[in-house]
Write a protein that holds these residues in place. Sequence first.
Motif, PDB file in Angstrom:
ATOM      1  N   LYS A 130     -19.920  39.178   4.840  1.00 46.02           N
ATOM      2  CA  LYS A 130     -20.402  38.959   6.195  1.00 46.02           C
ATOM      3  C   LYS A 130     -19.204  38.567   7.057  1.00 46.02           C
ATOM      4  O   LYS A 130     -18.385  37.741   6.649  1.00 46.02           O
ATOM      5  CB  LYS A 130     -21.440  37.833   6.187  1.00 46.02           C
ATOM      6  CG  LYS A 130     -22.067  37.588   7.527  1.00 46.02           C
ATOM      7  CD  LYS A 130     -23.114  36.500   7.452  1.00 46.02           C
ATOM      8  CE  LYS A 130     -23.652  36.252   8.854  1.00 46.02           C
ATOM      9  NZ  LYS A 130     -24.579  35.146   8.878  1.00 46.02           N
ATOM     10  N   PRO A 131     -19.076  39.171   8.238  1.00 47.80           N
ATOM     11  CA  PRO A 131     -17.892  38.894   9.057  1.00 47.80           C
ATOM     12  C   PRO A 131     -17.774  37.423   9.455  1.00 47.80           C
ATOM     13  O   PRO A 131     -18.690  36.850  10.018  1.00 47.80           O
ATOM     14  CB  PRO A 131     -18.099  39.755  10.306  1.00 47.80           C
ATOM     15  CG  PRO A 131     -19.158  40.724   9.965  1.00 47.80           C
ATOM     16  CD  PRO A 131     -19.966  40.128   8.863  1.00 47.80           C
ATOM     17  N   ASN A 132     -16.668  36.825   9.107  1.00 47.77           N
ATOM     18  CA  ASN A 132     -16.308  35.477   9.534  1.00 47.77           C
ATOM     19  C   ASN A 132     -14.809  35.539   9.818  1.00 47.77           C
ATOM     20  O   ASN A 132     -14.002  35.462   8.906  1.00 47.77           O
ATOM     21  CB  ASN A 132     -16.639  34.445   8.463  1.00 47.77           C
ATOM     22  CG  ASN A 132     -16.343  33.039   8.936  1.00 47.77           C
ATOM     23  OD1 ASN A 132     -15.641  32.820   9.919  1.00 47.77           O
ATOM     24  ND2 ASN A 132     -16.881  32.067   8.222  1.00 47.77           N
ATOM     25  N   PHE A 133     -14.474  35.700  11.075  1.00 49.15           N
ATOM     26  CA  PHE A 133     -13.107  36.012  11.480  1.00 49.15           C
ATOM     27  C   PHE A 133     -12.090  35.025  10.933  1.00 49.15           C
ATOM     28  O   PHE A 133     -11.025  35.430  10.470  1.00 49.15           O
ATOM     29  CB  PHE A 133     -13.027  36.095  13.006  1.00 49.15           C
ATOM     30  CG  PHE A 133     -11.709  36.571  13.513  1.00 49.15           C
ATOM     31  CD1 PHE A 133     -11.271  37.854  13.257  1.00 49.15           C
ATOM     32  CD2 PHE A 133     -10.892  35.741  14.255  1.00 49.15           C
ATOM     33  CE1 PHE A 133     -10.049  38.309  13.717  1.00 49.15           C
ATOM     34  CE2 PHE A 133      -9.666  36.182  14.731  1.00 49.15           C
ATOM     35  CZ  PHE A 133      -9.249  37.471  14.457  1.00 49.15           C
ATOM     36  N   ASP A 134     -12.392  33.736  10.975  1.00 47.78           N
ATOM     37  CA  ASP A 134     -11.434  32.735  10.491  1.00 47.78           C
ATOM     38  C   ASP A 134     -11.139  32.905   9.002  1.00 47.78           C
ATOM     39  O   ASP A 134     -10.015  32.704   8.564  1.00 47.78           O
ATOM     40  CB  ASP A 134     -11.954  31.320  10.751  1.00 47.78           C
ATOM     41  CG  ASP A 134     -11.994  30.993  12.228  1.00 47.78           C
ATOM     42  OD1 ASP A 134     -11.287  31.656  13.005  1.00 47.78           O
ATOM     43  OD2 ASP A 134     -12.742  30.076  12.615  1.00 47.78           O
ATOM     44  N   SER A 135     -12.144  33.264   8.230  1.00 48.07           N
ATOM     45  CA  SER A 135     -11.967  33.386   6.780  1.00 48.07           C
ATOM     46  C   SER A 135     -11.200  34.638   6.387  1.00 48.07           C
ATOM     47  O   SER A 135     -10.415  34.615   5.447  1.00 48.07           O
ATOM     48  CB  SER A 135     -13.325  33.395   6.083  1.00 48.07           C
ATOM     49  OG  SER A 135     -13.987  32.180   6.309  1.00 48.07           O
ATOM     50  N   ILE A 136     -11.446  35.749   7.084  1.00 49.74           N
ATOM     51  CA  ILE A 136     -10.815  37.000   6.686  1.00 49.74           C
ATOM     52  C   ILE A 136      -9.532  37.299   7.454  1.00 49.74           C
ATOM     53  O   ILE A 136      -8.879  38.309   7.186  1.00 49.74           O
ATOM     54  CB  ILE A 136     -11.795  38.185   6.824  1.00 49.74           C
ATOM     55  CG1 ILE A 136     -12.220  38.375   8.272  1.00 49.74           C
ATOM     56  CG2 ILE A 136     -12.966  38.035   5.901  1.00 49.74           C
ATOM     57  CD1 ILE A 136     -13.059  39.611   8.492  1.00 49.74           C
ATOM     58  N   LEU A 137      -9.144  36.426   8.369  1.00 52.61           N
ATOM     59  CA  LEU A 137      -7.970  36.685   9.201  1.00 52.61           C
ATOM     60  C   LEU A 137      -6.701  36.978   8.398  1.00 52.61           C
ATOM     61  O   LEU A 137      -6.005  37.947   8.700  1.00 52.61           O
ATOM     62  CB  LEU A 137      -7.743  35.533  10.178  1.00 52.61           C
ATOM     63  CG  LEU A 137      -6.605  35.725  11.172  1.00 52.61           C
ATOM     64  CD1 LEU A 137      -6.849  36.940  12.044  1.00 52.61           C
ATOM     65  CD2 LEU A 137      -6.428  34.482  12.032  1.00 52.61           C
ATOM     66  N   PRO A 138      -6.355  36.205   7.354  1.00 51.42           N
ATOM     67  CA  PRO A 138      -5.125  36.535   6.611  1.00 51.42           C
ATOM     68  C   PRO A 138      -5.175  37.926   5.968  1.00 51.42           C
ATOM     69  O   PRO A 138      -4.213  38.679   6.027  1.00 51.42           O
ATOM     70  CB  PRO A 138      -5.029  35.445   5.549  1.00 51.42           C
ATOM     71  CG  PRO A 138      -5.852  34.316   6.073  1.00 51.42           C
ATOM     72  CD  PRO A 138      -6.954  34.953   6.863  1.00 51.42           C
ATOM     73  N   ALA A 139      -6.303  38.267   5.368  1.00 50.11           N
ATOM     74  CA  ALA A 139      -6.438  39.587   4.749  1.00 50.11           C
ATOM     75  C   ALA A 139      -6.444  40.681   5.808  1.00 50.11           C
ATOM     76  O   ALA A 139      -5.836  41.739   5.620  1.00 50.11           O
ATOM     77  CB  ALA A 139      -7.709  39.650   3.903  1.00 50.11           C
ATOM     78  N   ALA A 140      -7.105  40.436   6.937  1.00 46.41           N
ATOM     79  CA  ALA A 140      -7.148  41.431   8.015  1.00 46.41           C
ATOM     80  C   ALA A 140      -5.744  41.685   8.561  1.00 46.41           C
ATOM     81  O   ALA A 140      -5.365  42.838   8.790  1.00 46.41           O
ATOM     82  CB  ALA A 140      -8.078  40.962   9.127  1.00 46.41           C
ATOM     83  N   ALA A 141      -4.966  40.647   8.745  1.00 40.84           N
ATOM     84  CA  ALA A 141      -3.596  40.807   9.250  1.00 40.84           C
ATOM     85  C   ALA A 141      -2.746  41.593   8.254  1.00 40.84           C
ATOM     86  O   ALA A 141      -1.962  42.463   8.651  1.00 40.84           O
ATOM     87  CB  ALA A 141      -2.977  39.436   9.525  1.00 40.84           C
ATOM     88  N   TYR A 142      -2.896  41.311   6.973  1.00 43.93           N
ATOM     89  CA  TYR A 142      -2.151  42.023   5.936  1.00 43.93           C
ATOM     90  C   TYR A 142      -2.511  43.512   5.949  1.00 43.93           C
ATOM     91  O   TYR A 142      -1.638  44.380   5.918  1.00 43.93           O
ATOM     92  CB  TYR A 142      -2.460  41.407   4.572  1.00 43.93           C
ATOM     93  CG  TYR A 142      -1.661  41.969   3.425  1.00 43.93           C
ATOM     94  CD1 TYR A 142      -0.422  41.446   3.100  1.00 43.93           C
ATOM     95  CD2 TYR A 142      -2.153  43.016   2.660  1.00 43.93           C
ATOM     96  CE1 TYR A 142       0.312  41.941   2.038  1.00 43.93           C
ATOM     97  CE2 TYR A 142      -1.424  43.529   1.595  1.00 43.93           C
ATOM     98  CZ  TYR A 142      -0.199  42.994   1.289  1.00 43.93           C
ATOM     99  OH  TYR A 142       0.526  43.488   0.239  1.00 43.93           O
ATOM    100  N   LEU A 143      -3.805  43.816   6.022  1.00 46.93           N
ATOM    101  CA  LEU A 143      -4.251  45.204   5.987  1.00 46.93           C
ATOM    102  C   LEU A 143      -3.954  45.937   7.296  1.00 46.93           C
ATOM    103  O   LEU A 143      -3.767  47.152   7.297  1.00 46.93           O
ATOM    104  CB  LEU A 143      -5.735  45.283   5.634  1.00 46.93           C
ATOM    105  CG  LEU A 143      -6.061  44.797   4.219  1.00 46.93           C
ATOM    106  CD1 LEU A 143      -7.549  44.901   3.943  1.00 46.93           C
ATOM    107  CD2 LEU A 143      -5.265  45.544   3.175  1.00 46.93           C
ATOM    108  N   GLN A 144      -3.892  45.221   8.400  1.00 47.87           N
ATOM    109  CA  GLN A 144      -3.495  45.857   9.659  1.00 47.87           C
ATOM    110  C   GLN A 144      -2.053  46.354   9.572  1.00 47.87           C
ATOM    111  O   GLN A 144      -1.726  47.407  10.125  1.00 47.87           O
ATOM    112  CB  GLN A 144      -3.675  44.888  10.824  1.00 47.87           C
ATOM    113  CG  GLN A 144      -5.120  44.710  11.216  1.00 47.87           C
ATOM    114  CD  GLN A 144      -5.340  43.591  12.220  1.00 47.87           C
ATOM    115  OE1 GLN A 144      -4.425  42.854  12.566  1.00 47.87           O
ATOM    116  NE2 GLN A 144      -6.573  43.459  12.677  1.00 47.87           N
TER     117      GLN A 144
END
Length: 185
Positions: free
Chosen positions: A157-171
Amino acid sequence: MKHSLIAYLILTLFFFGCKEEVLPKPKAMLRLDYPKATYKEVNEDCDYAFEINELSTVKENKDCSLVLDYPMMKGSIFLTYKKVDGNIRELLIDAQKLTYEHVVKADGIAPKEYINTDAKVYGMFYEVSGNAASQSQFYVTDSTDHFVTGSLYFYAKPNFDSILPAAAYLQNDIRRIMETLRWKN
């Protein structure tokens, strides 16, 4: 006897009541460190090739659409390939529409244009912030023959604070895909 009982109770309370002062724990943030990315070329039987992170696994679907799965981060980058057949305008509208469907849950969408005239790769990268289903969207094209769209999704489930490190890495991996993408024909 009554006074000695009261004195005994007071002494017992005093003895057991004198403990260290309880302090709340300081706030802490979860630190997620991912290994330095190393890349290899993906050269499927498709009209395009690019480099991917060695942490990902490639699953090929029909029509040269690919899924780059990152099990360590519980996320995937979905790539869709389409031939351009006089329909570039419709493909661009569909790609932009897909991105802006996330505006309901997103705090913001930041578009970044990508142009590589030497490789004939032109596109747009969208960074989506907030609790949207997808944290990144992009498309690249040569404007005449090829069109690739991509989306980043996590299995949670989207929770921006929790997935931010992984999202930045994958971006960063998405940017690498865009920068190394080349058309075969």
